[in-house]
Every structure is written in structure tokens, then in C-alpha cells.
Design an enzyme around this catalytic site. Sequence first.
Site, PDB file in Angstrom:
ATOM      1  N   CYS A   2       0.828  -1.175   0.024  1.00 37.53           N
ATOM      2  CA  CYS A   2       0.102   0.090   0.192  1.00 37.53           C
ATOM      3  C   CYS A   2       0.965   1.053   0.029  1.00 37.53           C
ATOM      4  O   CYS A   2       1.977   1.197   0.214  1.00 37.53           O
ATOM      5  CB  CYS A   2      -0.887  -0.066   1.250  1.00 37.53           C
ATOM      6  SG  CYS A   2      -1.678  -1.511   1.345  1.00 37.53           S
ATOM      7  N   ARG A  27       1.203   2.020  -6.536  1.00 37.17           N
ATOM      8  CA  ARG A  27       1.408   1.101  -5.516  1.00 37.17           C
ATOM      9  C   ARG A  27       0.222   0.169  -5.072  1.00 37.17           C
ATOM     10  O   ARG A  27       0.125  -0.891  -4.728  1.00 37.17           O
ATOM     11  CB  ARG A  27       1.920   1.582  -4.322  1.00 37.17           C
ATOM     12  CG  ARG A  27       3.382   1.846  -4.302  1.00 37.17           C
ATOM     13  CD  ARG A  27       3.657   2.515  -2.955  1.00 37.17           C
ATOM     14  NE  ARG A  27       3.911   1.558  -1.857  1.00 37.17           N
ATOM     15  CZ  ARG A  27       5.091   0.745  -1.478  1.00 37.17           C
ATOM     16  NH1 ARG A  27       6.057   1.250  -2.166  1.00 37.17           N
ATOM     17  NH2 ARG A  27       5.147  -0.057  -0.821  1.00 37.17           N
ATOM     18  N   TRP A  78      -3.521  -1.719  -1.475  1.00 38.75           N
ATOM     19  CA  TRP A  78      -3.589  -2.850  -2.140  1.00 38.75           C
ATOM     20  C   TRP A  78      -3.878  -4.028  -1.147  1.00 38.75           C
ATOM     21  O   TRP A  78      -3.172  -4.479  -0.424  1.00 38.75           O
ATOM     22  CB  TRP A  78      -2.171  -3.060  -2.756  1.00 38.75           C
ATOM     23  CG  TRP A  78      -1.600  -4.337  -3.367  1.00 38.75           C
ATOM     24  CD1 TRP A  78      -1.191  -5.364  -2.698  1.00 38.75           C
ATOM     25  CD2 TRP A  78      -1.831  -4.688  -4.914  1.00 38.75           C
ATOM     26  NE1 TRP A  78      -0.951  -6.147  -3.771  1.00 38.75           N
ATOM     27  CE2 TRP A  78      -1.388  -5.911  -4.699  1.00 38.75           C
ATOM     28  CE3 TRP A  78      -2.508  -3.792  -5.929  1.00 38.75           C
ATOM     29  CZ2 TRP A  78      -1.507  -6.461  -6.174  1.00 38.75           C
ATOM     30  CZ3 TRP A  78      -2.481  -4.549  -7.097  1.00 38.75           C
ATOM     31  CH2 TRP A  78      -2.046  -5.889  -7.159  1.00 38.75           C
ATOM     32  N   ASN A 102       0.932  -0.648   5.920  1.00 41.01           N
ATOM     33  CA  ASN A 102       1.307  -1.408   4.793  1.00 41.01           C
ATOM     34  C   ASN A 102       2.173  -2.627   5.280  1.00 41.01           C
ATOM     35  O   ASN A 102       2.971  -2.355   6.194  1.00 41.01           O
ATOM     36  CB  ASN A 102       2.170  -0.481   3.887  1.00 41.01           C
ATOM     37  CG  ASN A 102       2.890  -1.341   2.782  1.00 41.01           C
ATOM     38  OD1 ASN A 102       2.391  -2.270   2.375  1.00 41.01           O
ATOM     39  ND2 ASN A 102       4.356  -0.692   2.235  1.00 41.01           N
ATOM     40  N   GLY A 103       1.649  -3.721   4.883  1.00 39.34           N
ATOM     41  CA  GLY A 103       2.258  -5.070   5.435  1.00 39.34           C
ATOM     42  C   GLY A 103       1.318  -6.260   5.747  1.00 39.34           C
ATOM     43  O   GLY A 103       0.153  -6.183   5.377  1.00 39.34           O
ATOM     44  N   GLU A 485      10.182 -20.338 -19.808  1.00 37.99           N
ATOM     45  CA  GLU A 485       9.955 -18.891 -19.068  1.00 37.99           C
ATOM     46  C   GLU A 485      11.220 -17.892 -19.439  1.00 37.99           C
ATOM     47  O   GLU A 485      11.320 -16.905 -19.974  1.00 37.99           O
ATOM     48  CB  GLU A 485       9.875 -18.976 -17.746  1.00 37.99           C
ATOM     49  CG  GLU A 485       9.747 -17.481 -16.881  1.00 37.99           C
ATOM     50  CD  GLU A 485       8.526 -16.680 -17.179  1.00 37.99           C
ATOM     51  OE1 GLU A 485       7.829 -17.254 -17.875  1.00 37.99           O
ATOM     52  OE2 GLU A 485       8.435 -15.770 -16.962  1.00 37.99           O
ATOM     53  N   LYS A 489      10.524 -14.449 -21.683  1.00 40.16           N
ATOM     54  CA  LYS A 489      11.070 -13.159 -21.292  1.00 40.16           C
ATOM     55  C   LYS A 489      11.830 -12.464 -22.371  1.00 40.16           C
ATOM     56  O   LYS A 489      11.714 -11.313 -22.596  1.00 40.16           O
ATOM     57  CB  LYS A 489      11.900 -13.320 -19.815  1.00 40.16           C
ATOM     58  CG  LYS A 489      11.319 -13.616 -18.831  1.00 40.16           C
ATOM     59  CD  LYS A 489      10.336 -12.463 -18.071  1.00 40.16           C
ATOM     60  CE  LYS A 489       9.153 -12.518 -18.724  1.00 40.16           C
ATOM     61  NZ  LYS A 489       8.006 -13.258 -17.908  1.00 40.16           N
ATOM     62  N   GLU A 492       9.490 -11.516 -25.150  1.00 35.13           N
ATOM     63  CA  GLU A 492       8.727 -10.434 -24.907  1.00 35.13           C
ATOM     64  C   GLU A 492       9.277  -8.945 -24.913  1.00 35.13           C
ATOM     65  O   GLU A 492       8.665  -7.899 -25.384  1.00 35.13           O
ATOM     66  CB  GLU A 492       8.099 -10.533 -23.318  1.00 35.13           C
ATOM     67  CG  GLU A 492       7.123 -11.394 -23.338  1.00 35.13           C
ATOM     68  CD  GLU A 492       6.623 -11.699 -21.826  1.00 35.13           C
ATOM     69  OE1 GLU A 492       5.386 -11.774 -21.543  1.00 35.13           O
ATOM     70  OE2 GLU A 492       7.516 -11.881 -20.920  1.00 35.13           O
ATOM     71  N   HIS A 508      15.729 -34.208 -30.957  1.00 33.12           N
ATOM     72  CA  HIS A 508      14.793 -34.533 -31.760  1.00 33.12           C
ATOM     73  C   HIS A 508      14.420 -33.630 -32.815  1.00 33.12           C
ATOM     74  O   HIS A 508      13.296 -33.340 -33.153  1.00 33.12           O
ATOM     75  CB  HIS A 508      13.583 -35.161 -30.848  1.00 33.12           C
ATOM     76  CG  HIS A 508      14.008 -36.370 -30.210  1.00 33.12           C
ATOM     77  ND1 HIS A 508      14.088 -37.480 -30.685  1.00 33.12           N
ATOM     78  CD2 HIS A 508      13.934 -36.500 -28.886  1.00 33.12           C
ATOM     79  CE1 HIS A 508      14.371 -38.574 -30.018  1.00 33.12           C
ATOM     80  NE2 HIS A 508      14.270 -37.805 -28.604  1.00 33.12           N
ATOM     81  N   LYS A 607      -0.527  -5.992 -20.128  1.00 30.93           N
ATOM     82  CA  LYS A 607      -0.294  -6.698 -18.763  1.00 30.93           C
ATOM     83  C   LYS A 607      -1.363  -7.714 -18.434  1.00 30.93           C
ATOM     84  O   LYS A 607      -1.179  -8.774 -17.945  1.00 30.93           O
ATOM     85  CB  LYS A 607      -0.322  -5.465 -17.729  1.00 30.93           C
ATOM     86  CG  LYS A 607       0.169  -5.808 -16.354  1.00 30.93           C
ATOM     87  CD  LYS A 607       1.345  -6.360 -16.280  1.00 30.93           C
ATOM     88  CE  LYS A 607       1.973  -7.126 -15.017  1.00 30.93           C
ATOM     89  NZ  LYS A 607       3.133  -7.923 -15.001  1.00 30.93           N
TER      90      LYS A 607
HETATM   91  C1  G6P Z   1      -0.506 -11.480 -20.366  1.00 34.99           C
HETATM   92  C2  G6P Z   1       0.861 -10.951 -19.818  1.00 34.99           C
HETATM   93  C3  G6P Z   1       1.756 -12.181 -19.214  1.00 34.99           C
HETATM   94  C4  G6P Z   1       0.962 -12.868 -18.316  1.00 34.99           C
HETATM   95  C5  G6P Z   1      -0.295 -13.469 -18.939  1.00 34.99           C
HETATM   96  C6  G6P Z   1      -1.216 -14.036 -17.924  1.00 34.99           C
HETATM   97  O1  G6P Z   1       0.038 -12.111 -21.523  1.00 34.99           O
HETATM   98  O2  G6P Z   1       1.772 -10.156 -20.829  1.00 34.99           O
HETATM   99  O3  G6P Z   1       2.819 -11.580 -18.592  1.00 34.99           O
HETATM  100  O4  G6P Z   1       1.888 -13.874 -17.931  1.00 34.99           O
HETATM  101  O5  G6P Z   1      -0.982 -12.390 -19.657  1.00 34.99           O
HETATM  102  O6  G6P Z   1      -1.694 -13.242 -16.968  1.00 34.99           O
HETATM  103  P1  G6P Z   1      -2.126 -13.489 -15.597  1.00 34.99           P
HETATM  104  O7  G6P Z   1      -2.607 -12.326 -15.079  1.00 34.99           O
HETATM  105  O8  G6P Z   1      -3.509 -14.311 -15.802  1.00 34.99           O
HETATM  106  O9  G6P Z   1      -1.319 -14.136 -14.904  1.00 34.99           O
END
Ligand code: G6P
Length: 612
Positions: A2, A27, A78, A102-103, A485, A489, A492, A508, A607
Site C-alpha cells: 500500500c 502501489r 493494495w 502497509n504489510g 520462461e 522473457k 517479450e 529430436h 499486462k
Molecule cells: C499476459 C501478460 C503475461 C501474463 C499473462 C497471464 O499475456 O503479458 O505476462 O503471464 O497475460 O496473465 P495473468 O494475469 O493471468 O497471470
Amino acid sequence: MCGIIGYVGEKECTPILIEGLRKLEYRGYDSAGVAVLETDSQGTRTQVIRCRGKLSNLENLLRKDQPSGLVGIGHTRWATHGRPSDENAHPHKAGQVSVIHNGIIENHLSLRNQLRADGRVFSSETDTEIIAHLIDEELKKSGGDNLREAVRRALKQVRGAYAICVLAESAPDQIIAAKNASPLVLGLGDGENFIASDVPAILAHTRKMLFLEEGEIADVRKTGIEVCDLEGKRIERAPKEITWSAVSAEKEGYKHFMFKEIHEQARAVTDTLRGRLSVESADAFLDDVDLAVADTKKITIVACGTSWHAGLVGKFLIEQLSRIPVEVDLASEYRYREPIIGKGDLLLSISQSGETADTLAAVKEARQKGARTICIANVVDSSIPRASHASLYTHAGPEIGVASTKAFTTQLAALTLVAIHLGRRTGHLSEAKASELIKELLLIPSKMSDIVGLAPQIQVIARRYGQARDFLFLGRGNNYPIALEGALKLKEISYIHAEGYPSGEMKHGPIALIDVHMPVVVLAPKGPGYDKVMSNLAEVKAREGKIIAVATRGDKDIGTVADEAILIPDAPSFLQPLLTVLPLQLLAYYVADFKGTDIDQPRNLAKSVTVE
Ligand code: G6P
């Protein structure tokens, strides 16, 4: 995660609080509120105004009825304990005491029960209200004239993470601030002083700042600040002059949110594990989430993107520790193939945002077919938690960078909790093994910090190989999802083509691609499968591929085959993904940084994807 602001001085505080909260809204934005001490000839009253939703909702309320006073606190929330609502919005008032926080308070349940037994009545579901009651109680006991002492005594009873600001009507000239494991900074002005969770909130007023340390309490008045520890011992520390620009202050001095979030992972994982593990009873606790273990024949994990990768690691953990069979599905595929799921099955969804349309649809489908639906989510009370029977929240805090980092590692931490919890209940995880694993899990955050310290070496590697057109990422077992992953990354944020493969599958197909121009990133920590990975590396080497290995510190052999070796601390193989992913996040980050891409908002990505 928060946002906190406090002001004591000679000016009307409400506009200052709102302006600070605006700088902190990134935040958290579930709810917002202020408490202001209004003093006149009749005495001092607290005006608390708070409401659910964005800061603009609070501003609308304040337009109608703006509190007037020279001492006040403000909060943007938050949610962690208690859904976003008017009642759960901060500040929380008990008797004459108002608190923002916050915490996460770990022993909130026992404290709440104890306070209830003493006749205290609660009006919210938050752990914060407990702090307000504890302080009010202490203040009463001491005759009401020493707020600092009452806060100190109350905090001695609290376990967990907190940054708090406290107001009391019997102390109209002061704010007491305290910190443990959540950030808090004091801003020193001329005839006025400020408190904030983050520098940007008060940077417009002062650059002279004093960062509170763990277990410190500050008595903040317009004439000055006194700091002491939890034993009441005075602490003298000189303030610092902050030279950051307003923009870089939001990122706490980091160049990008993604880089900041990579650095936050040790803290985020600590918060996710906080209060949910016990070495003594060799068990993991999932808040109030009931997995109905005895009735669960099969678990299906559904997720998208990075969360799906976490799910693949989750399968490994849950099957190994509990022997319950687990399927992992991409949510976007799941619902279109008439999934076989029903009573006695558990659908575990994973989502950072809690809003991904495909995952939400999969949850609804499974629930409609009679399955029990549990989610692991970061955003409290978002759509997926609301559509599920119960939710286990990660405590990553808001993730701003589009490429997920700290949300991923906190998902892995939450899945480890789930796997231990299940394993203990199915009887497949012995007490001795569980307690060993828990001890190791608690060491992970400091190992994460250690790995982040390798950033300069990884930056050099990124510069050396960042011109490549393609990258291959290889891993085995639970490091295979980490290879996926790592590739995701890189794709992306740097827009370089990358593929993740199980090391054993390389022969393969992908082996045909390997030549002197192809960097191959290999996850080769010590553990089961290490020898096999070494054989795969020899195959890459024979075709002149460039090998970047993530290996265990002390591994003498890796240097003989790898062109670059990133050496990380050892960990039991179950927990390695929590560590091996960090070098890959940093590699992608630095490659993208050299290319000059828009790291926090990469092209074409969002996002949270709320369309199917
Ligand atoms: C989008 C984002 C990814 C994320 C995916 C799933 O593609 O760009 O970074 O992993 O959605 O999102 P979620 O909020 O369901 O984890």
C-alpha cells in the site's frame, strides 16, 4: 504494497495528503482514505474519510466535505487481508486511535481473538484494525498521554511486516510512525515534517530524508523528529539528501519497473511465505483455503503465459510431494475441448492479474461441471478469485512491468506451499522431509538476493550475445518450464526469437538449428539429471553452439564445456526454479536494454488480457 503518507506542520494537510497519494497510486488502488486531526476550542476530533476504488472516488468525497487540520495521514490500499471495500479501506479507527498500515500481520488471528475476548468490536476484516485496537488499549492503560509508548507496547505484541502511521486525539501535535520489513521514509522540512512509504510522495516538499530501519519508531512533530527502537532506546542518524528525479523516484532509482521488480523478488517471496510455514509442525498453511484433500482424485492447473509456466513447475512439485496426479492446461485451450472434470476434481487456476479472460472462462466451466475451484492470484478480489471457491493470494504487490517477474516467483512460492500442504495430508511427505524442505525454502529469499548481485556479470554476457537472431533455452525436469520462461522473457522484451526445450528433446529437432551463431542457454544446476544435461551440452559444443550455463556454485566441470557460466547458490532440486529463473530474467532485461526497447511496455503486449 500500500501507499502511505503523513503530514504534520502549519499548512492544511488534506491537499498535501491527496497530492502525495496521487504519486503513490501505482502501489495500489483498491481503496483510499485520509484521517485528519481537527482541533478547535472544543478539543480534537478525528475526521476519517475513506472509500473503495481509485483515488478519484476519495477526491469526490473530499470535494463535498474536506477535513481541516494540520496533522493527517493518507493511504492507498493494495488489499492483502480483506477484500477491497469501504469498510476495509484505511485509515482504521479504534477508540481515539487511527492507523494506516502497509504489510502483513502474521499473528492477526490470535490477536483478534484475544481483543474480542476483551470486548473489542471489529468493523473490518483487516489485520490493520487489530493494530489500532492494540494501541488504543495500551493508551487507555497508560492514562492516554504517551502515544509513542503505547505504539511501542502494542508493536511488541505484533509479529509480521508493517509500516504504520498512527494518530490519536490525545496527541494532537504528533504522528507516530513505525517500520518492520515494509518501507517507510521520513521527510524533513522547515516547520513541517512528512512520512511516506516511498520517496516520490514527498519529493515535491523536501529532499532531506531519513529512511527508517527495521524495528524503529519515529515520533514526528512539526518541530522535529525523534527515533527510537522497540526497546525505547534513542537512535541518532543523519538524514540523506535525495538527488533522484521525480520519474526515477517512482522506480526507486531503478531504470525500469521490470528491473526494480526483479530486485523485489526476495521481499515478495518472503511476504508470500510469511505466516504460512512452520518448521516445528513441518507444515504449510494456506490461510483459510480448504483444498478438500481427502476428496481430491486429480488436480487440473489452468493458466496463461508466465502463470502457465508456474503451473508446469507446480505439477512437478505437487505430484512429487503428494502423489496426486496433476494435469496442466493452457486456459485458452482447456475450455474448447470438452474437459473431463467434475466432482472430486480440483481445478487450480493461476493468474497474476486475476482478470485473464481465458483463465476466468476455464474456472467458470470447471465450476459449472462440479469441480472445486481454487485460484492462486495476486490481485485480491479480482474476477478469478471472485469466480472461484477460494483463493490463495501471492503477496507480490502491484507488478507494473508487463513482463512478469516477481509475480512468477511468488506463484512458485505459493505452489510450493500447496505441494507441502497436500503432501503432509496425503501422507507422502514425511515430517522430517517436510521440515527439511521448509528450512530450505526459508533460505530462498537470501539466495535470490545473492543472484541479483550477479547482475554485472549477466550484463556483460548480454552485451556479448545480444546481437544473436535466435536463442535456445534448455532445461530438464522442473527446470524445463524455466527454460520456457527464459525464452518467453527474451521474446517479450527484446523481440529476439527464442525457444525453450526440454534438454532431452534437443536431439529430436532443435539440434538442427545449432551453429556458431546460436547461443544456447542451459539450466544445469546440480541435482537429478545433471549428468544428462552435461551430455546434452557436449552435443551442443560439438556443433559449435555457444553455451551460457546457469550452474551451481562450486561446479568445477561446467567451465570445461560452457562459454559462460553463471554460478548460483545450491538448493534442493524442488526449489531450484525459484533461483534459476533469476539469471534468465536479468539476461532478457539486459539484452533488451542494449537494444533500447520499451522494456516496461513492450510492443503488442498487455499486462492483463481480458479478451479471448
Ligand atoms: C499476459 C501478460 C503475461 C501474463 C499473462 C497471464 O499475456 O503479458 O505476462 O503471464 O497475460 O496473465 P495473468 O494475469 O493471468 O497471470
